[in-house]
Design a protein around this motif. Structure first.
Motif, PDB file in Angstrom:
ATOM      1  N   HIS A 130     -22.606  16.973  10.886  1.00  0.00           N
ATOM      2  CA  HIS A 130     -21.596  15.982  11.258  1.00  0.00           C
ATOM      3  C   HIS A 130     -22.213  14.598  11.406  1.00  0.00           C
ATOM      4  CE1 HIS A 130     -18.716  19.214  12.045  1.00  0.00           C
ATOM      5  NE2 HIS A 130     -17.792  18.292  12.241  1.00  0.00           N
ATOM      6  N   LEU A 131     -23.345  14.532  12.091  1.00  0.00           N
ATOM      7  CA  LEU A 131     -23.975  13.225  12.298  1.00  0.00           C
ATOM      8  C   LEU A 131     -24.503  12.668  10.976  1.00  0.00           C
ATOM      9  CD1 LEU A 131     -24.799  10.952  14.127  1.00  0.00           C
ATOM     10  CD2 LEU A 131     -26.885  12.215  14.739  1.00  0.00           C
ATOM     11  N   ALA A 132     -25.015  13.532  10.117  1.00  0.00           N
ATOM     12  CA  ALA A 132     -25.495  13.074   8.809  1.00  0.00           C
ATOM     13  C   ALA A 132     -24.344  12.493   7.982  1.00  0.00           C
ATOM     14  CB  ALA A 132     -26.149  14.226   8.053  1.00  0.00           C
ATOM     15  N   ARG A 141     -28.367   5.250   5.791  1.00  0.00           N
ATOM     16  CA  ARG A 141     -28.749   6.259   4.809  1.00  0.00           C
ATOM     17  C   ARG A 141     -30.051   6.972   5.154  1.00  0.00           C
ATOM     18  NH1 ARG A 141     -25.785   6.067   0.150  1.00  0.00           N
ATOM     19  NH2 ARG A 141     -27.436   7.055  -1.053  1.00  0.00           N
ATOM     20  N   GLU A 142     -31.018   6.266   5.707  1.00  0.00           N
ATOM     21  CA  GLU A 142     -32.289   6.918   6.040  1.00  0.00           C
ATOM     22  C   GLU A 142     -32.095   7.941   7.152  1.00  0.00           C
ATOM     23  OE1 GLU A 142     -34.975   6.737   4.180  1.00  0.00           O
ATOM     24  OE2 GLU A 142     -33.696   5.474   2.926  1.00  0.00           O
ATOM     25  N   THR A 143     -31.261   7.594   8.140  1.00  0.00           N
ATOM     26  CA  THR A 143     -30.937   8.553   9.196  1.00  0.00           C
ATOM     27  C   THR A 143     -30.257   9.771   8.598  1.00  0.00           C
ATOM     28  OG1 THR A 143     -30.682   6.812  10.847  1.00  0.00           O
ATOM     29  CG2 THR A 143     -29.609   8.913  11.323  1.00  0.00           C
ATOM     30  N   ALA A 144     -29.303   9.527   7.714  1.00  0.00           N
ATOM     31  CA  ALA A 144     -28.568  10.623   7.082  1.00  0.00           C
ATOM     32  C   ALA A 144     -29.506  11.514   6.262  1.00  0.00           C
ATOM     33  CB  ALA A 144     -27.464  10.061   6.203  1.00  0.00           C
ATOM     34  N   ALA A 161     -23.991  20.804   3.095  1.00  0.00           N
ATOM     35  CA  ALA A 161     -25.241  20.046   3.152  1.00  0.00           C
ATOM     36  C   ALA A 161     -25.724  19.692   1.744  1.00  0.00           C
ATOM     37  CB  ALA A 161     -26.304  20.856   3.892  1.00  0.00           C
ATOM     38  N   ILE A 162     -25.575  20.619   0.816  1.00  0.00           N
ATOM     39  CA  ILE A 162     -25.971  20.355  -0.572  1.00  0.00           C
ATOM     40  C   ILE A 162     -25.134  19.225  -1.153  1.00  0.00           C
ATOM     41  CG2 ILE A 162     -26.001  21.322  -2.910  1.00  0.00           C
ATOM     42  CD1 ILE A 162     -26.627  24.056  -1.564  1.00  0.00           C
ATOM     43  N   PHE A 163     -23.825  19.237  -0.858  1.00  0.00           N
ATOM     44  CA  PHE A 163     -22.955  18.163  -1.336  1.00  0.00           C
ATOM     45  C   PHE A 163     -23.393  16.815  -0.779  1.00  0.00           C
ATOM     46  CE2 PHE A 163     -19.422  15.402  -0.037  1.00  0.00           C
ATOM     47  CZ  PHE A 163     -19.047  14.942  -1.291  1.00  0.00           C
ATOM     48  N   LEU A 164     -23.668  16.753   0.522  1.00  0.00           N
ATOM     49  CA  LEU A 164     -24.076  15.483   1.119  1.00  0.00           C
ATOM     50  C   LEU A 164     -25.418  15.025   0.549  1.00  0.00           C
ATOM     51  CD1 LEU A 164     -23.428  13.233   3.050  1.00  0.00           C
ATOM     52  CD2 LEU A 164     -24.392  14.580   4.924  1.00  0.00           C
ATOM     53  N   TRP A 165     -26.308  15.962   0.276  1.00  0.00           N
ATOM     54  CA  TRP A 165     -27.588  15.618  -0.371  1.00  0.00           C
ATOM     55  C   TRP A 165     -27.311  14.924  -1.706  1.00  0.00           C
ATOM     56  CZ3 TRP A 165     -30.097  16.379  -4.930  1.00  0.00           C
ATOM     57  CH2 TRP A 165     -31.478  16.155  -4.953  1.00  0.00           C
ATOM     58  N   CYS A 166     -26.332  15.421  -2.445  1.00  0.00           N
ATOM     59  CA  CYS A 166     -25.997  14.817  -3.747  1.00  0.00           C
ATOM     60  C   CYS A 166     -25.415  13.415  -3.580  1.00  0.00           C
ATOM     61  CB  CYS A 166     -25.010  15.706  -4.495  1.00  0.00           C
ATOM     62  SG  CYS A 166     -25.709  17.283  -5.042  1.00  0.00           S
ATOM     63  N   GLN A 167     -24.753  13.142  -2.486  1.00  0.00           N
ATOM     64  CA  GLN A 167     -24.271  11.791  -2.220  1.00  0.00           C
ATOM     65  C   GLN A 167     -25.427  10.858  -1.889  1.00  0.00           C
ATOM     66  OE1 GLN A 167     -21.128  12.495   0.878  1.00  0.00           O
ATOM     67  NE2 GLN A 167     -19.851  11.327  -0.541  1.00  0.00           N
ATOM     68  N   LEU A 168     -26.381  11.370  -1.129  1.00  0.00           N
ATOM     69  CA  LEU A 168     -27.497  10.533  -0.675  1.00  0.00           C
ATOM     70  C   LEU A 168     -28.554  10.337  -1.763  1.00  0.00           C
ATOM     71  CD1 LEU A 168     -27.822  12.141   2.861  1.00  0.00           C
ATOM     72  CD2 LEU A 168     -27.144   9.775   2.408  1.00  0.00           C
ATOM     73  N   TYR A 169     -28.631  11.264  -2.682  1.00  0.00           N
ATOM     74  CA  TYR A 169     -29.646  11.192  -3.743  1.00  0.00           C
ATOM     75  C   TYR A 169     -28.987  11.186  -5.117  1.00  0.00           C
ATOM     76  CZ  TYR A 169     -32.990  12.399  -0.049  1.00  0.00           C
ATOM     77  OH  TYR A 169     -33.769  12.409   1.104  1.00  0.00           O
ATOM     78  N   GLU A 170     -27.887  10.446  -5.246  1.00  0.00           N
ATOM     79  CA  GLU A 170     -27.125  10.493  -6.490  1.00  0.00           C
ATOM     80  C   GLU A 170     -27.878   9.908  -7.683  1.00  0.00           C
ATOM     81  OE1 GLU A 170     -24.368   6.481  -5.957  1.00  0.00           O
ATOM     82  OE2 GLU A 170     -23.523   8.435  -5.519  1.00  0.00           O
ATOM     83  N   ASP A 171     -28.968   9.173  -7.407  1.00  0.00           N
ATOM     84  CA  ASP A 171     -29.759   8.643  -8.511  1.00  0.00           C
ATOM     85  C   ASP A 171     -30.577   9.749  -9.197  1.00  0.00           C
ATOM     86  OD1 ASP A 171     -31.147   8.819  -6.053  1.00  0.00           O
ATOM     87  OD2 ASP A 171     -32.728   7.491  -6.782  1.00  0.00           O
ATOM     88  N   ARG A 172     -30.672  10.916  -8.578  1.00  0.00           N
ATOM     89  CA  ARG A 172     -31.361  12.053  -9.199  1.00  0.00           C
ATOM     90  C   ARG A 172     -30.302  12.839  -9.984  1.00  0.00           C
ATOM     91  NH1 ARG A 172     -35.241  13.716  -4.099  1.00  0.00           N
ATOM     92  NH2 ARG A 172     -35.635  15.594  -5.359  1.00  0.00           N
TER      93      ARG A 172
END
Length: 523
Positions: A130-132, A141-144, A161-172
């Motif tokens: 939730h906090l992320a 973004r760094e906190t997330a 969590a995998i979905f949020l990772w894809c939002q935060l690292y969408e350049d990969r």
């Protein structure tokens, strides 16, 4: 020997009249909530809490209602009481509920504090997730990233969590495409829809436009059950707003303008409108960078504090024009005062002598109501190629579906919604001679300075070089729009004519957009 049999204890039950009274109050709360009458909601919730002071659901709703009125100290107190009232094993859940309700408050520290306490209390994956999510939303973004990596260490297969990772690292790109396709194959409901939208965004970035459109279709299929109600509401609301626009002839506007003398003090106010996704967020940040201007971003304050109290004095089916025309000076003065008081509570600082810019595309079709209450108001409307606007609205992730978002589930409905909003605007714009400044998005991104000078001159504000550093200004504040990341960059024209990448997909709706394209000069 056994003693005499013990009489079982009576189970204390709610009196039937008490249960009925609570049900009646709950119905009244639902009606007040729809009308955005938060004061009445709080009053009714107090009555429920007299029957049961430890009703955590009522306490949480009370905190949310207080927060929507920007009474943040009261909101925090009630949320904390809800946590204390819950059984110890349920407190982490109540903390998460309080934090989730606070995510729409304009003081972001409140949601963060409840999520952080939930982590301290339980340290569980849901609390960190939730906090992320919230940290990503407010551009921490760094906190997330730190939180989501912690979550994935403990729960590597957690799809949210995998979905949020894809939002935060969408350049990969390649990794994200693989992970998001996995979610689409294995998940359902809102998470599947979110994954489809994110996949479309990434495929668009790499130039796979057909793949992006297919991902959007997959995402929207999950949300389609909400479509019919949204379309029904759109037809009903658009008819009311068009009736208001058509009914407000030049004679009525002239009369309302003349009543400004009875509405002192004169307010320095401008509406920054247009259709959603037309470039209003960019222009808001430009204007907000000026020391003589302060802006508010897409609040419900006009509806809650000004228009709704006037409408509540009439039967529910009263036409907007009738209610506005019959409003007395004291009704209008009260609406004006409540609006600015609520804005200052929202912003956390006095407006003072600055010009207040209410950036709010949702109010574009309500300009007659704004003019009735604030005859001195100025309207700055951003105009953008309708094809780019429709595409952008269609591609924007709106999950879960609510309100106007339900009109963006098909390209046909998106185009119809656009035509409806701009149809109302075109009906009234010529009646506001001297009060309107239209800004072309395409010209603004090509030559920001000359357009900014023109807008400031219209608003009666002197030129200041700070507006050209709007991107730095935007990085130092919370921007709630989905385009928040874009406005932290220097102005660019990458979004101009984006619709051409999807031309074949837009062909079926061009007939709907044809009148708008012609009237706005984009045909």
């Amino acid at each position: 020997m056994k003693g005499p049999p013990q009489r079982p204890k009576k189970v204390k039950k709610n009196n039937i009249f008490t249960v009925a009274a609570i049900k009646t109050l709950e119905i009244e709360i639902q009606v007040a909530w729809v009308e955005r009458d938060m004061e009445k909601c709080v009053e009714l919730l107090h009555k429920i809490l007299k029957f049961n002071p430890h009703n955590t659901d009522a306490l949480l709703l009370m905190g949310r209602a207080q927060g929507m009125q920007f009474n943040y100290d009261e909101a925090i107190d009630v949320f904390e009481k809800a946590v204390e009232s819950a059984p110890k094993h349920e407190r982490p859940i109540v903390l998460l509920k309080a934090g989730t309700m606070a995510t729409n408050f304009y003081d972001t520290r409140i949601a963060e504090s409840f999520f952080e306490e939930a982590i301290e209390t339980a340290g569980a994956v849901p609390a960190k997730l939730h906090l992320a999510e919230f940290s990503q939303r407010i551009r921490k973004r760094e906190t997330a990233k730190g939180l989501i990596n912690e979550v994935l260490e403990k729960a590597p297969d957690n799809p949210a969590a995998i979905f949020l990772w894809c939002q935060l690292y969408e350049d990969r790109h390649e990794e994200c495409v693989t992970k998001l396709n996995q979610i689409l194959r294995t998940q359902a409901s809102d998470l599947k829809a979110k994954a489809g939208y994110q996949l479309a965004k990434i495929l668009d970035l790499v130039g796979d436009y057909d793949g992006a459109m297919q991902a959007l279709v997959t995402a929207k299929a999950v949300l389609m059950p909400a479509k019919d109600i949204a379309v029904q509401n759109r037809v009903k609301n658009r008819a009311k707003l068009m009736d208001l626009a058509c009914g407000c002839d030049t004679e009525i506007y002239t009369k309302w303008r003349a009543e400004l003398d009875q509405l002192n003090p004169t307010r320095k106010l401008a509406l920054l409108g247009g259709h959603p996704r037309s470039g209003t967020t960019l222009l808001e940040q430009v204007l907000d960078s000026h020391p003589g201007i302060i802006s508010a971003e897409e609040t419900e304050i006009f509806f809650m504090s000004s228009l709704s109290p006037i409408m509540r004095k009439h039967p529910p089916d009263t036409a907007l024009l009738k209610a506005l025309t019959s409003a007395r000076s004291d009704d209008l003065l009260g609406a004006r005062d409540r609006y600015f008081a609520a804005m200052e509570s929202c912003l956390g600082v006095p407006v003072g002598s600055r010009l207040l810019v209410d950036k709010n595309p949702s109010l574009t079709a309500l300009v007659p109501a704004l003019f009735r209450i604030f005859p001195e108001i100025k309207f700055v409307t951003v105009i953008r190629d309708p094809r780019d606007v429709v595409l952008s609205c269609f591609m924007q992730s709106f999950v879960p579906v609510s309100g106007i978002r339900g009109n963006f589930l098909t390209l046909e409905d998106t185009a119809t919604e656009y035509a409806g909003v701009m149809g109302v605007w075109n009906e009234v714009v010529e009646r506001f001679v001297g009060n309107v400044c239209e800004v072309r998005y395409e010209k603004m991104v090509e030559d920001l300075e000359s357009n900014a000078r023109r807008i400031l001159d219209f608003l009666g504000v002197e030129w200041n070089e700070s507006v050209m550093d709007y991107d730095r200004h935007a990085r130092e504040k919370i921007v709630r729009s989905p385009t928040a990341d874009a406005v932290t960059e220097k102005v660019h024209s990458r979004a101009k004519n984006r619709w051409k990448n999807y031309q074949k997909h837009l062909e079926p709706v061009l007939e709907t957009l044809a009148p708008c394209l012609k009237s706005l000069g984009y045909d």
